[in-house]
Design an enzyme around this catalytic site. Structure first.
Site, PDB file in Angstrom:
ATOM      1  N   SER A 177      31.127 -22.577 -55.526  1.00 60.27           N
ATOM      2  CA  SER A 177      31.699 -23.210 -54.314  1.00 60.27           C
ATOM      3  C   SER A 177      32.391 -22.227 -53.926  1.00 60.27           C
ATOM      4  O   SER A 177      32.001 -21.614 -52.184  1.00 60.27           O
ATOM      5  CB  SER A 177      32.736 -24.767 -53.950  1.00 60.27           C
ATOM      6  OG  SER A 177      31.663 -25.409 -54.613  1.00 60.27           O
ATOM      7  N   LYS A 210      31.953 -37.127 -60.692  1.00 64.61           N
ATOM      8  CA  LYS A 210      31.287 -37.834 -59.680  1.00 64.61           C
ATOM      9  C   LYS A 210      31.056 -38.937 -59.269  1.00 64.61           C
ATOM     10  O   LYS A 210      31.170 -40.072 -58.366  1.00 64.61           O
ATOM     11  CB  LYS A 210      30.187 -36.854 -59.261  1.00 64.61           C
ATOM     12  CG  LYS A 210      30.266 -34.978 -59.180  1.00 64.61           C
ATOM     13  CD  LYS A 210      28.814 -34.321 -59.269  1.00 64.61           C
ATOM     14  CE  LYS A 210      27.857 -33.332 -58.301  1.00 64.61           C
ATOM     15  NZ  LYS A 210      26.926 -32.663 -58.900  1.00 64.61           N
ATOM     16  N   ASP A 238      23.339 -33.702 -53.832  1.00 63.32           N
ATOM     17  CA  ASP A 238      21.988 -32.713 -54.777  1.00 63.32           C
ATOM     18  C   ASP A 238      20.781 -33.653 -54.797  1.00 63.32           C
ATOM     19  O   ASP A 238      20.101 -32.722 -54.601  1.00 63.32           O
ATOM     20  CB  ASP A 238      22.567 -33.870 -56.341  1.00 63.32           C
ATOM     21  CG  ASP A 238      24.094 -33.077 -56.801  1.00 63.32           C
ATOM     22  OD1 ASP A 238      24.427 -31.718 -56.264  1.00 63.32           O
ATOM     23  OD2 ASP A 238      24.739 -33.922 -57.130  1.00 63.32           O
ATOM     24  N   TYR A 243      20.534 -22.130 -63.292  1.00 64.98           N
ATOM     25  CA  TYR A 243      20.592 -21.283 -62.898  1.00 64.98           C
ATOM     26  C   TYR A 243      20.873 -20.333 -63.144  1.00 64.98           C
ATOM     27  O   TYR A 243      21.447 -18.661 -62.773  1.00 64.98           O
ATOM     28  CB  TYR A 243      21.093 -20.610 -61.348  1.00 64.98           C
ATOM     29  CG  TYR A 243      22.488 -22.098 -61.139  1.00 64.98           C
ATOM     30  CD1 TYR A 243      24.032 -20.616 -61.272  1.00 64.98           C
ATOM     31  CD2 TYR A 243      22.445 -22.989 -61.028  1.00 64.98           C
ATOM     32  CE1 TYR A 243      24.788 -21.090 -61.203  1.00 64.98           C
ATOM     33  CE2 TYR A 243      23.711 -23.144 -60.426  1.00 64.98           C
ATOM     34  CZ  TYR A 243      25.087 -22.924 -60.883  1.00 64.98           C
ATOM     35  OH  TYR A 243      26.141 -22.897 -60.683  1.00 64.98           O
ATOM     36  N   GLY A 288      16.659 -22.843 -59.999  1.00 65.62           N
ATOM     37  CA  GLY A 288      18.230 -23.579 -59.770  1.00 65.62           C
ATOM     38  C   GLY A 288      18.744 -23.287 -58.487  1.00 65.62           C
ATOM     39  O   GLY A 288      19.759 -24.308 -58.483  1.00 65.62           O
TER      40      GLY A 288
END
Length: 288
Positions: free
Chosen positions: A22, A71, A108, A229, A250
């Protein structure tokens, strides 16, 4: 960069947090838009999550992205939650209001669908069937995105079969939607009418075993997607591409899921999506 008293701040919260992309992703957009802003990575233990989330607005933070393992827990700590977050049972984006009110979103599902549309322009899932491998939070978010896209049937398969049944039941109860669990050992037997196959498990990730699945039963036009990824093209995607299937990597999901929060926190819709993805590919050495 230098952080000053005028710098617009956001956080990314996880435990651990060293792996988070991020700060790099949003740092690219800060430079693109000439923003004096920063994303601060915060390692937060689960038992401290409530206190940290409640303190951040008081410290001037505009919002936060939430990653594993927080989450689901974050959902219960908020003043408001969007429809996707309620349905999925998890949030990944927190927006702090001027009155310290905290709103949560799950982006998401949005990120997956936007990435799929970017890599496979014109993709049409309405009335089609899909299979999702895995039964965690990412799988739930992707099911939500497939419902939004109009899939007529969704199959879920997981190594621990009980979790697949739990996830399927969750969506049947929440949305009255035809989501069915199939045994992991028999997943290949259910590929005949599948238009989209999505891997959300860790199988195929760097350091993990490969995902073992025969895809010979898939229709020729079926899309194969992987949210992993690292590597950019997993063994599943390599196998699918060699067989002539359209594929979806991804990393773009990560990039697209960050867009709504960025705009909410900093007042600018991020541009140059492809440039952000290419910057991450270079940073991770995925182009080597």
């Amino acid at each position: 960069m230098t952080i000053s008293g005028k710098t617009k701040l956001a956080a990314v919260i996880g435990w651990p947090i060293e792996h988070s992309l991020s700060p790099a992703l949003h740092g690219f957009w800060f430079m693109e838009h000439g923003l004096d802003a920063a994303v601060v990575p915060l390692p937060v233990k689960p038992e401290n999550l409530r206190e940290v989330i409640r303190c951040l607005p008081l410290m001037g933070f505009r919002g936060a992205w939430v990653t594993l393992p927080h989450k689901e827990q974050a959902l219960s700590l908020l003043d408001e939650v969007d429809g996707a977050g309620k349905a999925i049972g998890a949030v990944n984006t927190l927006i702090f209001g001027p009155d310290a009110k905290i709103s949560g979103k799950n982006t998401d599902a949005f990120g997956f669908l936007e990435n799929l549309k970017a890599q496979q322009p014109g993709v049409q899932l309405r009335g089609k069937s899909a299979m999702v491998l895995g039964a965690g939070g990412a799988a739930s978010a992707i099911i939500q995105s497939l419902i939004t896209a109009g899939c007529s049937k969704i199959l879920v398969s997981n190594r621990t079969e009980s979790r697949a049944h739990t996830l399927a039941s969750h969506w049947k109860e929440k949305a009255g939607y035809p989501v069915d669990a199939v045994p992991w050992e028999a997943k290949e037997n259910h590929l005949t009418n599948v238009s989209l196959l999505v891997n959300t498990t860790s199988l195929g990730m760097v350091g993990q075993p490969d995902l073992k699945i025969g895809i010979g039963g898939l229709p020729d036009t079926a899309i194969v997607a992987d949210i992993i990824y690292r590597p950019l093209k997993t063994s599943l995607l390599q196998k699918a591409e060699a067989a002539g299937h359209p594929i979806c990597t991804g990393l773009g999901m990560l990039v697209h899921q960050g867009r709504p929060g960025f705009e909410s926190m900093f007042g600018v819709a991020p541009s140059n999506i492809n440039g952000a993805e290419q910057a991450l590919i270079k940073m991770l050495g995925l182009d080597a």
